[in-house]
Design a protein around this motif. Structure first.
Motif, short mmCIF file in Angstrom:
data_model
loop_
_atom_site.label_atom_id
_atom_site.label_comp_id
_atom_site.label_asym_id
_atom_site.label_seq_id
_atom_site.Cartn_x
_atom_site.Cartn_y
_atom_site.Cartn_z
N GLU A 403 -16.50 0.68 14.34
CA GLU A 403 -15.53 -0.02 15.17
C GLU A 403 -14.37 0.92 15.49
O GLU A 403 -14.12 1.89 14.77
CB GLU A 403 -15.01 -1.28 14.47
CG GLU A 403 -14.19 -1.02 13.23
CD GLU A 403 -15.02 -0.72 11.99
OE1 GLU A 403 -14.44 -0.20 11.02
OE2 GLU A 403 -16.23 -1.00 12.00
N LEU A 404 -13.68 0.60 16.56
CA LEU A 404 -12.52 1.39 16.99
C LEU A 404 -11.38 0.43 17.26
O LEU A 404 -11.44 -0.38 18.18
CB LEU A 404 -12.87 2.19 18.25
CG LEU A 404 -11.78 3.08 18.84
CD1 LEU A 404 -11.34 4.12 17.81
CD2 LEU A 404 -12.27 3.75 20.11
N ALA A 405 -10.35 0.51 16.43
CA ALA A 405 -9.18 -0.35 16.58
C ALA A 405 -8.06 0.46 17.21
O ALA A 405 -7.61 1.46 16.65
CB ALA A 405 -8.74 -0.90 15.22
N LEU A 406 -7.62 0.04 18.39
CA LEU A 406 -6.58 0.74 19.13
C LEU A 406 -5.47 -0.24 19.48
O LEU A 406 -5.69 -1.46 19.46
CB LEU A 406 -7.16 1.32 20.43
CG LEU A 406 -8.29 2.33 20.27
CD1 LEU A 406 -8.95 2.59 21.62
CD2 LEU A 406 -7.78 3.63 19.68
N PRO A 407 -4.28 0.27 19.78
CA PRO A 407 -3.21 -0.64 20.21
C PRO A 407 -3.63 -1.41 21.46
O PRO A 407 -3.95 -0.83 22.49
CB PRO A 407 -2.05 0.32 20.52
CG PRO A 407 -2.33 1.54 19.72
CD PRO A 407 -3.81 1.67 19.69
N GLY A 408 -3.71 -2.73 21.35
CA GLY A 408 -4.05 -3.54 22.50
C GLY A 408 -5.52 -3.78 22.71
O GLY A 408 -5.90 -4.48 23.65
N ALA A 409 -6.39 -3.23 21.87
CA ALA A 409 -7.82 -3.44 22.07
C ALA A 409 -8.61 -3.08 20.82
O ALA A 409 -8.20 -2.21 20.04
CB ALA A 409 -8.32 -2.60 23.24
N MET A 410 -9.72 -3.76 20.67
CA MET A 410 -10.69 -3.42 19.63
C MET A 410 -12.05 -3.28 20.29
O MET A 410 -12.35 -3.95 21.27
CB MET A 410 -10.76 -4.52 18.56
CG MET A 410 -9.58 -4.57 17.62
SD MET A 410 -9.86 -5.82 16.33
CE MET A 410 -11.35 -5.18 15.55
N SER A 411 -12.88 -2.40 19.74
CA SER A 411 -14.21 -2.27 20.30
C SER A 411 -15.19 -1.86 19.22
O SER A 411 -14.82 -1.25 18.21
CB SER A 411 -14.23 -1.24 21.44
OG SER A 411 -14.04 0.06 20.94
N ARG A 412 -16.41 -2.21 19.47
CA ARG A 412 -17.52 -1.75 18.65
C ARG A 412 -18.10 -0.51 19.32
O ARG A 412 -18.27 -0.48 20.54
CB ARG A 412 -18.57 -2.84 18.53
CG ARG A 412 -19.81 -2.42 17.77
CD ARG A 412 -20.74 -3.61 17.67
NE ARG A 412 -21.99 -3.24 17.08
CZ ARG A 412 -22.96 -4.11 16.80
NH1 ARG A 412 -22.79 -5.39 17.08
NH2 ARG A 412 -24.08 -3.71 16.26
N VAL A 413 -18.40 0.52 18.54
CA VAL A 413 -18.87 1.79 19.09
C VAL A 413 -20.22 2.14 18.50
O VAL A 413 -20.40 2.10 17.27
CB VAL A 413 -17.87 2.93 18.80
CG1 VAL A 413 -18.31 4.21 19.51
CG2 VAL A 413 -16.47 2.56 19.22
N ALA A 414 -21.15 2.48 19.35
CA ALA A 414 -22.44 3.03 18.92
C ALA A 414 -22.57 4.43 19.50
O ALA A 414 -22.35 4.63 20.69
CB ALA A 414 -23.59 2.14 19.38
#
Length: 765
Positions: A403-414
């Motif tokens: 996963e990638l947690a960034l200011p203003g957004a989260m995402s799952r990464v493959a």
């Protein structure tokens, strides 16, 4: 339509027009040197060749990792050189070529003229015009000396011709601005010395913090469909391209709107910050690391501004700091894209540097973008993701799921790498909202209707086991997050995920008693992380809790059903799973994952979410297509033995979930089982149905109030959870007062609270 060339040769170019500005964009990505006119004779020669046919250019940009930009006055000097060169090679009479061939005295007296003039003009002029000019002047001095000392009449005539030609050529040279600018520095000029050029040509060099190539100009024949701004400083425009059904997602980030002073400060700051390479242990807490780099970067930029005596406002300093962090410890333009809440998926295919980024947009579906990442940037992302996740990415483990947690957004990464991906690294990112989805939000977006939301709310309060099924990109994880917001804050919640996607942090900040557990990915080998099935079994020793499983993928399914059977009816147990129908879920759980048929009966509800396409195939919408209960009387095959009963099913003509006859007739074993545990509802279907409709009305009222008051925050988790709490408090109050759950009085109490809150917000605004 080929939107981007797969690979351009060095010094290939395109002409970009914007108003009166004509920009010559020269591609030097594959060139082995820095494309500097002042330092590199090859760059100057190639540029003059191009300007011979694009003489109306007002600006030149050499595109490499840095962009070298030359303004109008500098371009004009090169245009003059290119025009003079073209004229000289066309006018052979000026160079004396005809005389060399026809005059025997000329060939006898000045035999080297042809090779000397060709060297000075043909070979030198485009790559080193100052050297060409100096060489011609030296030739003129030499020929004047020869003319004075010769006594042969034929040679005297030949020398006079040469002197005339050279004088004429030099006069043309001296009319050019480059010679006029350089004359004060030509004393003692040495051939090949580029120092004088460095005095004349001073390009603006945009900082090399941004490795992703961005096609900033709009497509000439594109039809603009939409435009909006993200995070107050990023412009997004959607174009329909003429020769393809694919839309163009055109992004202009704040990095492309900086002043020259801001660029210079940012470039200098990045060079200084680049000296500190973050260590692996710093990536354990990315949020803290970013904050540290932000603080250091802010102070550094302030110091540079003060040193250079620039006037840059504090707001701009904050903007520069964010950009600096983004291109040092962050993920560059990927972070800018993820700020757009309308983005659902991002695909970055290999080989890097040749292929644009693709996205899936909530309104326009699959789009190509104007961004092309480079190989070095892809490798940088991979290194950071390895350190942040603690998971390997190598030949033995060519897949990284994190996963990638960034200011203003989260995402799952493959991420996939060689040998699985023979052409290098490739990425797939699934964006999640930084705030949890809620059922009212889904009503607004038409993924479900208010009745479906009321049923789900009732089932969750009834502590049922639930699987959210669907295909990829169906919105399963988002719906599971919305389900979590329906759990009362008085209950403990434990989540188990191999990639952190659920809104745990947000719910914790909203007062939930929630514990997150991260387990090993089923795709990773040789990791020190705890296996998923062991993590699930551990929850049974952590006390009474609702259990939320991020996704049921592999052998942990057995442990999940063990948890369902042991903890059945204590609290909600819910998870997501791939499957396009209730029977598809049964087939996957029993036949693929090896869960016994009898254990599958621990599933109470299956909610199926699937994308629905428009008739033209160009649009896709997320919808819940079924809410089904799993009955317990079947033995071998629930499909053949009526083990699945739809409570609601999607009607494509109505584009809406429609209640089934079984639900309308009160023939739902799961709902009646919930009612059997509540005194007021036992044996009274009308009372149960009335409560479901009450919950539906509350959800619908929230949506209507949000639209009416133009207050989207009413549909966000913070307010929806409060609204849920107020519903439960109003229910308890009415029950105490009248001894029954009177839906009209409960709604009146709840609606009075809502009106007060909306007025309070209006006053505060």
């Amino acid at each position: 339509m080929a939107l981007f060339d797969a690979k351009k040769q060095p010094f290939s170019y395109e002409v970009l027009r914007e108003g009166e500005e004509v920009t010559l964009l020269i591609d030097c990505e594959e060139y082995f040197k820095l494309p500097s006119i002042e330092d590199d004779p090859i760059t100057m020669e190639k540029t003059c060749d191009i300007l011979a046919s694009v003489s109306h250019a007002t600006k030149i940009i050499f595109a490499q990792k840095r962009n070298y930009e030359y303004d109008f006055s500098q371009v004009a000097m090169l245009v003059e050189v290119a025009k003079l060169y073209n004229m000289l090679i066309r006018r052979k009479d000026i160079l004396g070529y005809d005389a060399v061939v026809t005059d025997p005295d000329f060939q006898r007296c000045i035999p080297n003229w042809f090779s000397e003039i060709r060297h000075a003009v043909n070979n030198l002029m485009r790559s080193d015009p100052l050297g060409s000019y100096v060489e011609l002047r030296r030739m003129l001095r030499r020929e004047k000396i020869r003319e004075e000392s010769t006594i042969d009449d034929g040679c005297i005539r030949s020398e006079q011709k040469v002197i005339s030609w050279l004088t004429h050529i030099l006069a043309m040279f001296e009319k050019t601005r480059i010679i006029q600018e350089a004359k004060p520095y030509l004393s003692g000029f040495r051939m090949g010395d580029r120092e004088v050029y460095r005095r004349i040509f001073k390009p603006t060099i945009k900082p090399d913090f941004m490795f992703t190539k961005l096609m900033a100009t709009y497509p000439a024949e594109g039809d603009e469909l939409d435009n909006y701004t993200v995070a107050d400083d990023t412009d997004v425009t959607i174009f329909q391209l003429p020769d393809t059904v694919q839309y163009l997602y055109h992004l202009v980030p704040p990095e492309f709107k900086l002043s020259e002073d801001e660029y210079e400060v940012l470039d200098a700051a990045r060079k200084i910050m680049a000296e500190h390479k973050p260590k692996k242990e710093e990536f354990v807490d990315p949020a803290r690391m970013r904050q540290v780099f932000h603080n250091v970067g802010y102070d550094l930029i302030e110091e540079l501004i003060s040193h250079k005596n620039y006037k840059i406002k504090p707001k701009s300093i904050e903007k520069l700091t964010k950009i600096l962090v983004r291109y040092t410890v962050g993920f560059g333009l990927i972070e800018v894209i993820l700020q757009d809440e309308k983005i659902q998926d991002i695909s970055i295919n290999s080989p890097m540097g040749n292929i644009p980024i693709y996205i899936v947009h909530q309104d326009y579906g699959d789009c190509v973008t104007n961004m092309i990442p480079t190989k070095s940037e892809a490798e940088s992302w991979a290194s950071k993701l390895r350190m942040m996740s603690g998971r390997p990415l190598d030949e033995a483990n060519p897949i990284l799921d994190t996963e990638l947690a960034l200011p203003g957004a989260m995402s799952r990464v493959a991420v996939i790498s060689p040998p699985l991906n023979p052409t290098g690294l490739a990425y797939s990112l699934r964006r999640h909202r930084d705030r949890p989805w809620t059922l009212p939000l889904f009503i607004k977006h038409r993924m479900l209707n208010s009745l479906a939301a009321g049923i789900l709310s009732f089932l969750i309060d009834g502590a049922r086991t639930m699987l959210v099924a669907g295909t990829r990109s169906a919105g399963k994880s988002s719906l599971l997050g919305a389900v979590m917001t329906e759990i009362m804050r008085r209950y403990r919640v434990i989540t188990i995920e191999d990639t952190l996607e659920l809104p745990v942090s947000s719910l914790r900040n909203l007062g939930y008693n929630i514990q997150s557990m991260k387990v090993a990915s089923s795709l990773t080998k040789g990791t020190s992380e705890v296996a998923a099935e062991e993590g699930i079994r551990t929850t049974l020793r952590l006390g009474d809790s609702s259990l939320i499983i991020g996704e049921v993928r592999s052998v942990e399914a057995r442990a999940l059903y063990e948890a369902m059977r042991i903890g059945a009816l204590a609290n909600v147990v819910a998870g997501t799973i791939h499957g396009d129908s209730p029977y598809g879920v049964f087939d996957r759980v029993v036949n693929d994952l090896g869960v016994p048929r009898t254990s599958f009966k621990a599933t109470d509800i299956i909610v199926v979410a699937n994308p629905v396409r428009s008739a033209d195939g160009l649009h896709r919408f997320r919808r819940i297509t079924q809410i089904s209960e799993v009955r317990k009387h079947w033995e071998q095959d629930p499909l053949l033995e009526s083990g699945f009963v739809d409570l609601m099913k999607y009607d494509s003509k109505e584009d809406e979930l429609i209640p089934s006859p079984d639900l309308m007739n009160g023939d739902s074993e799961i709902i009646k089982a919930i009612a059997g545990n509540v005194k007021e509802w036992a044996g009274n279907w009308d009372a149960v149905w009335d409560n479901i409709l009450l919950r539906a009305r509350i959800k619908e009222t929230l949506v209507e109030m949000s639209v009416k008051e133009k207050a989207p925050e009413l549909l966000e988790a913070e307010f929806v959870i409060r609204a849920n709490d107020e519903f439960h408090k109003a229910s308890d109050k009415v029950k105490e007062e009248v001894g029954a759950l009177d839906s009209k009085r409960i709604f009146f109490e709840w609606n009075e609270w809502l009106q007060r809150e909306v007025k309070k917000k209006a006053i505060e605004a």
